[in-house]
Scaffold this active site. Structure first.
Site, PDB file in Angstrom:
ATOM      1  N   CYS A 274       0.840  -1.201   0.000  1.00 59.18           N
ATOM      2  CA  CYS A 274       0.000   0.000   0.000  1.00 59.18           C
ATOM      3  C   CYS A 274       0.877   1.254   0.000  1.00 59.18           C
ATOM      4  O   CYS A 274       1.976   1.260   0.549  1.00 59.18           O
ATOM      5  CB  CYS A 274      -0.918   0.008   1.224  1.00 59.18           C
TER       6      CYS A 274
ATOM      7  N   ASP B 110       0.380   3.758   1.702  1.00 53.36           N
ATOM      8  CA  ASP B 110       0.322   4.340   3.045  1.00 53.36           C
ATOM      9  C   ASP B 110       1.726   4.660   3.577  1.00 53.36           C
ATOM     10  O   ASP B 110       2.612   3.802   3.558  1.00 53.36           O
ATOM     11  CB  ASP B 110      -0.384   3.341   3.984  1.00 53.36           C
TER      12      ASP B 110
ATOM     13  N   ARG C 262       2.871   4.834   6.355  1.00 55.17           N
ATOM     14  CA  ARG C 262       3.293   4.113   7.562  1.00 55.17           C
ATOM     15  C   ARG C 262       3.774   2.699   7.262  1.00 55.17           C
ATOM     16  O   ARG C 262       4.109   1.950   8.188  1.00 55.17           O
ATOM     17  CB  ARG C 262       2.124   4.060   8.558  1.00 55.17           C
TER      18      ARG C 262
ATOM     19  N   HIS D 140      -2.158  -4.051   4.963  1.00 57.77           N
ATOM     20  CA  HIS D 140      -1.986  -3.644   6.367  1.00 57.77           C
ATOM     21  C   HIS D 140      -3.336  -3.386   7.003  1.00 57.77           C
ATOM     22  O   HIS D 140      -4.282  -2.972   6.323  1.00 57.77           O
ATOM     23  CB  HIS D 140      -1.082  -2.405   6.470  1.00 57.77           C
TER      24      HIS D 140
ATOM     25  N   CYS E 104      -6.096   0.019   6.871  1.00 54.91           N
ATOM     26  CA  CYS E 104      -5.936   0.568   5.515  1.00 54.91           C
ATOM     27  C   CYS E 104      -7.143   1.447   5.159  1.00 54.91           C
ATOM     28  O   CYS E 104      -8.279   0.976   5.121  1.00 54.91           O
ATOM     29  CB  CYS E 104      -5.780  -0.560   4.497  1.00 54.91           C
TER      30      CYS E 104
END
Ligand code: CO
Length: 220
Positions: free
Chosen positions: A42, A44, A46, A98, A101
């Site tokens: 992803c 993302d 993080r 994750h 998400c």
């Protein structure tokens, strides 16, 4: 006018330190990259592939998009896969989702977000495939976690069904597909156990992993 000087300063410190630890580091990487892994994860912020796996530059080839989706007509993802499999000859493709998400949550229940809704439609297809099971998960957070897991399993399936993976297996090139999920809250990776080493394992690996998700969230 120079922008973001703090990032250039941090970069200079990092390059100096890296070179101090290993004087040949950059020269070696500039000459050759031979990663063993392709990471499809992803976007993302993080979930940085290298950091969470402790891999150094040169060790993992990375493709990221919103909610780690593998679409059979996505030229970007397919090109990454083709280069990784046929040129770099990676031995492992890791699809890593994750928990928490935002893309998965939006697909599950979110309000319209615009253009990205068209992308998230692929996750809604996963949601719809498991509609009955998801509807029976009473807790909202658990339902979100379950769909994060099911999405990874579905996307690994999509990797396995590309001509790229199939052709690699046909010519007996070693290639293992993995389905992982990462916890934002504890920094831990988990294997969802839909791994496969060839097309003959596709159905059994999917059934096993989906069965495990179902029993995790709906214990009998
Ligand atoms: Co995400």
């Amino acid at each position: 006018m120079k922008y973001l000087p703090e990032l250039f300063a941090a970069n200079a410190r990092w390059a100096e330190q890296t070179e101090a630890n290993d004087p040949d580091f950059f020269a070696g990487l500039a000459a050759l990259q031979s990663p063993k892994y392709l990471w499809i994860g992803c976007s993302d912020s993080r979930v940085p592939a290298n950091q969470i796996t402790g891999l150094k530059p040169g060790e993992v080839f990375v493709h990221r998009n919103v909610a780690n989706v593998v679409v059979h007509t996505d030229l970007n993802c397919l090109s990454v896969m083709q280069y990784a499999i046929e040129v770099l000859k990676v031995q492992h493709i890791i699809v890593c989702g994750h928990y928490g998400c935002g893309g998965v949550k939006a697909a599950l229940e979110g309000p319209p977000l615009g253009l990205i809704d068209n992308w998230l439609r692929h996750i809604q297809d996963v949601r719809d495939r498991h509609r009955e099971f998801l509807a029976a998960v009473a807790d909202d957070d658990a339902r979100w976690r379950a769909l994060c897991e099911l999405n990874v399993i579905e996307q690994v399936r999509n990797v396995a069904r590309t001509t790229l993976a199939r052709d690699a297996w046909k010519r007996n090139q070693p290639l293992v597909l993995h389905s992982w999920i990462y916890g934002l809250a504890d920094g831990r990776l988990q294997d969802l156990e839909a791994s496969m080493q060839g097309p003959d394992e596709l159905e059994s690996a999917t059934a096993r992993a989906v069965g495990a998700v179902y029993s995790r969230y709906q214990p009998r």
